[in-house]
Design a protein around this motif. Structure first.
Motif, PDB file in Angstrom:
ATOM      1  N   UNK A 170       0.915  -1.241  -0.002  1.00  0.00           N
ATOM      2  CA  UNK A 170      -0.002  -0.021   0.192  1.00  0.00           C
ATOM      3  C   UNK A 170       0.739   1.037   0.004  1.00  0.00           C
ATOM      4  N   UNK A 171       1.974   1.338   0.916  1.00  0.00           N
ATOM      5  CA  UNK A 171       2.669   2.351   0.883  1.00  0.00           C
ATOM      6  C   UNK A 171       3.925   2.285  -0.123  1.00  0.00           C
ATOM      7  N   UNK A 172       3.947   1.377  -0.865  1.00  0.00           N
ATOM      8  CA  UNK A 172       4.956   1.212  -1.659  1.00  0.00           C
ATOM      9  C   UNK A 172       6.382   1.276  -1.335  1.00  0.00           C
ATOM     10  N   UNK A 173       6.594   0.886  -0.077  1.00  0.00           N
ATOM     11  CA  UNK A 173       7.945   0.514   0.418  1.00  0.00           C
ATOM     12  C   UNK A 173       8.723  -0.553  -0.558  1.00  0.00           C
ATOM     13  N   UNK A 174      10.084  -0.481  -0.585  1.00  0.00           N
ATOM     14  CA  UNK A 174      10.626  -1.157  -1.523  1.00  0.00           C
ATOM     15  C   UNK A 174      10.874  -2.746  -0.772  1.00  0.00           C
ATOM     16  N   UNK A 175      10.743  -3.647  -1.432  1.00  0.00           N
ATOM     17  CA  UNK A 175      10.929  -4.951  -0.931  1.00  0.00           C
ATOM     18  C   UNK A 175      12.326  -5.672  -0.802  1.00  0.00           C
ATOM     19  N   UNK A 176      12.721  -5.856   0.232  1.00  0.00           N
ATOM     20  CA  UNK A 176      14.087  -6.290   0.058  1.00  0.00           C
ATOM     21  C   UNK A 176      14.239  -7.749   0.482  1.00  0.00           C
ATOM     22  N   UNK A 177      15.471  -8.395   0.189  1.00  0.00           N
ATOM     23  CA  UNK A 177      15.640  -9.880   0.453  1.00  0.00           C
ATOM     24  C   UNK A 177      15.245  -9.903   1.842  1.00  0.00           C
ATOM     25  N   UNK A 178      15.671  -9.162   2.703  1.00  0.00           N
ATOM     26  CA  UNK A 178      15.715  -9.090   4.084  1.00  0.00           C
ATOM     27  C   UNK A 178      14.488  -9.325   4.667  1.00  0.00           C
ATOM     28  N   UNK A 179      13.505  -8.408   4.078  1.00  0.00           N
ATOM     29  CA  UNK A 179      12.210  -8.546   4.390  1.00  0.00           C
ATOM     30  C   UNK A 179      11.580  -9.946   4.152  1.00  0.00           C
ATOM     31  N   UNK A 180      11.635 -10.369   2.789  1.00  0.00           N
ATOM     32  CA  UNK A 180      11.223 -11.723   2.397  1.00  0.00           C
ATOM     33  C   UNK A 180      11.801 -12.825   3.458  1.00  0.00           C
ATOM     34  N   UNK A 181      13.019 -12.784   3.721  1.00  0.00           N
ATOM     35  CA  UNK A 181      13.584 -13.732   4.798  1.00  0.00           C
ATOM     36  C   UNK A 181      13.102 -13.740   6.032  1.00  0.00           C
ATOM     37  N   UNK A 182      12.749 -12.621   6.731  1.00  0.00           N
ATOM     38  CA  UNK A 182      12.366 -12.262   7.740  1.00  0.00           C
ATOM     39  C   UNK A 182      11.096 -12.833   7.845  1.00  0.00           C
ATOM     40  N   UNK A 183      10.087 -12.637   6.978  1.00  0.00           N
ATOM     41  CA  UNK A 183       8.598 -13.019   6.981  1.00  0.00           C
ATOM     42  C   UNK A 183       8.666 -14.411   6.568  1.00  0.00           C
ATOM     43  N   UNK A 184       9.495 -15.124   5.783  1.00  0.00           N
ATOM     44  CA  UNK A 184       9.568 -16.435   5.615  1.00  0.00           C
ATOM     45  C   UNK A 184       9.990 -17.171   7.018  1.00  0.00           C
ATOM     46  N   UNK A 185      10.834 -16.766   7.695  1.00  0.00           N
ATOM     47  CA  UNK A 185      11.458 -17.083   8.908  1.00  0.00           C
ATOM     48  C   UNK A 185      10.004 -17.226   9.976  1.00  0.00           C
ATOM     49  N   UNK A 186       9.517 -16.244  10.010  1.00  0.00           N
ATOM     50  CA  UNK A 186       8.590 -16.036  11.168  1.00  0.00           C
ATOM     51  C   UNK A 186       7.264 -17.020  10.647  1.00  0.00           C
ATOM     52  N   UNK A 187       7.200 -17.014   9.516  1.00  0.00           N
ATOM     53  CA  UNK A 187       6.003 -17.935   9.231  1.00  0.00           C
ATOM     54  C   UNK A 187       6.436 -19.590   9.505  1.00  0.00           C
ATOM     55  N   UNK A 188       7.688 -19.725   9.231  1.00  0.00           N
ATOM     56  CA  UNK A 188       8.109 -21.329   9.569  1.00  0.00           C
ATOM     57  C   UNK A 188       8.292 -21.259  10.977  1.00  0.00           C
ATOM     58  N   UNK A 189       8.173 -20.455  11.987  1.00  0.00           N
ATOM     59  CA  UNK A 189       8.512 -20.409  13.226  1.00  0.00           C
ATOM     60  C   UNK A 189       6.837 -20.849  13.652  1.00  0.00           C
ATOM     61  N   UNK A 190       5.963 -20.342  13.042  1.00  0.00           N
ATOM     62  CA  UNK A 190       4.682 -20.349  13.649  1.00  0.00           C
ATOM     63  C   UNK A 190       4.179 -21.686  13.212  1.00  0.00           C
ATOM     64  N   UNK A 191       4.735 -22.476  11.985  1.00  0.00           N
ATOM     65  CA  UNK A 191       4.355 -23.875  11.943  1.00  0.00           C
ATOM     66  C   UNK A 191       4.904 -24.745  12.889  1.00  0.00           C
ATOM     67  N   UNK A 192       6.228 -24.404  13.080  1.00  0.00           N
ATOM     68  CA  UNK A 192       6.982 -25.062  14.223  1.00  0.00           C
ATOM     69  C   UNK A 192       6.405 -25.112  15.543  1.00  0.00           C
ATOM     70  N   UNK A 193       5.880 -23.703  15.857  1.00  0.00           N
ATOM     71  CA  UNK A 193       5.141 -23.749  17.353  1.00  0.00           C
ATOM     72  C   UNK A 193       3.811 -24.376  17.293  1.00  0.00           C
ATOM     73  N   UNK A 194       2.917 -24.533  16.117  1.00  0.00           N
ATOM     74  CA  UNK A 194       1.814 -25.203  16.198  1.00  0.00           C
ATOM     75  C   UNK A 194       1.895 -26.886  16.102  1.00  0.00           C
TER      76      UNK A 194
END
Length: 238
Positions: A170-194
């Motif tokens: 929405x705000x048009x912030x640039x997407x970096x590889x760091x953002x994608x890595x962090x989001x992927x890591x957090x989603x993986x952690x949620x699956x591990x927690x479940x």
């Protein structure tokens, strides 16, 4: 948002102290990628201020305490979660209405009388923000009534990933590889927690289903569990 990522850590510590909740080692380990992933995903928007950092940490601890004690009230009293939300909202109104009148109402009146008054667009956005915040609280207390404080904290941290993704588009912030890595890591952690919580529940079920062999004072023994009783050498169906 970086400090909000630490909410599961504060919640698991405070739940252990206040509610005496114990978690397995796998549950504790699954929190690491969740917190780390959200923190990494927000690094591109990091701006450090010591007072702001202390305030954000204090807010996170207060939010964790609110979650824990709200869950405790729901469990101890059997109060409906929307009723509890209504009571808390009424108390908050009584406590902070004088503060709002002293600080904000005066500014609103002065700005409305000036040439550069608040536009209808801003008022509409404020109204929309209030409605969405009201709906968010209803959903939050509904979820809180079903899950444990730690699971709610994990869900709240996971929500930050969605917020980051929306702001990037929405705000048009640039997407970096760091953002994608962090989001992927957090989603993986949620699956591990479940998965860790599921395994923990299964282990608890096995413990409750296992029979308990109790030695009585007269030398006989009783086997309890699964509807069976034992008297030293034989089992009788209860």
């Amino acid at each position: 948002m970086l400090t909000l990522a630490t909410m599961p850590i504060f919640t698991v510590i405070l739940s252990r102290i206040i509610l005496r909740e114990k978690q397995t080692g796998r549950v504790y380990l699954s929190l690491v990628p969740i917190v780390g992933g959200v923190a990494i995903a927000t690094l591109t928007e990091l701006s450090f201020n010591f007072i702001g950092l202390i305030s954000a940490l204090a807010s996170t601890v207060a939010f964790s305490l609110q979650t824990i004690y709200s869950k405790k009230v729901l469990c101890d009293t059997g109060l409906h979660h929307l009723r509890l939300l209504f009571i808390l909202g009424r108390l908050a109104l009584i406590m902070f209405l004088p503060v709002w009148i002293i600080y904000d109402l005066k500014s609103l009146i002065v700005e409305s009388l000036s040439v550069n008054s608040i536009s209808y667009n801003v008022l509409g956005l404020l109204l929309l923000d209030g409605i969405l915040n009201w709906l968010q609280n209803i959903v939050a207390f509904s979820v809180m009534s079903i899950v444990t404080p730690l699971t709610y904290a994990v869900a709240n941290a996971s929500k930050r990933i969605f917020v980051i993704a929306v702001t990037l588009f929405i705000l048009g912030n640039p997407v970096t590889g760091l953002n994608i890595f962090g989001m992927t890591l957090a989603i993986t952690g949620v699956f591990c927690y479940n998965k860790a919580k599921y395994d923990q529940r299964q282990e608890q079920k096995k413990i409750t289903l296992l029979p308990v062999y109790t030695e009585l004072s007269n030398g006989s023994a009783t086997l309890q569990g699964n509807g069976w009783s034992s008297d030293k050498h034989r089992l009788l169906a209860v």
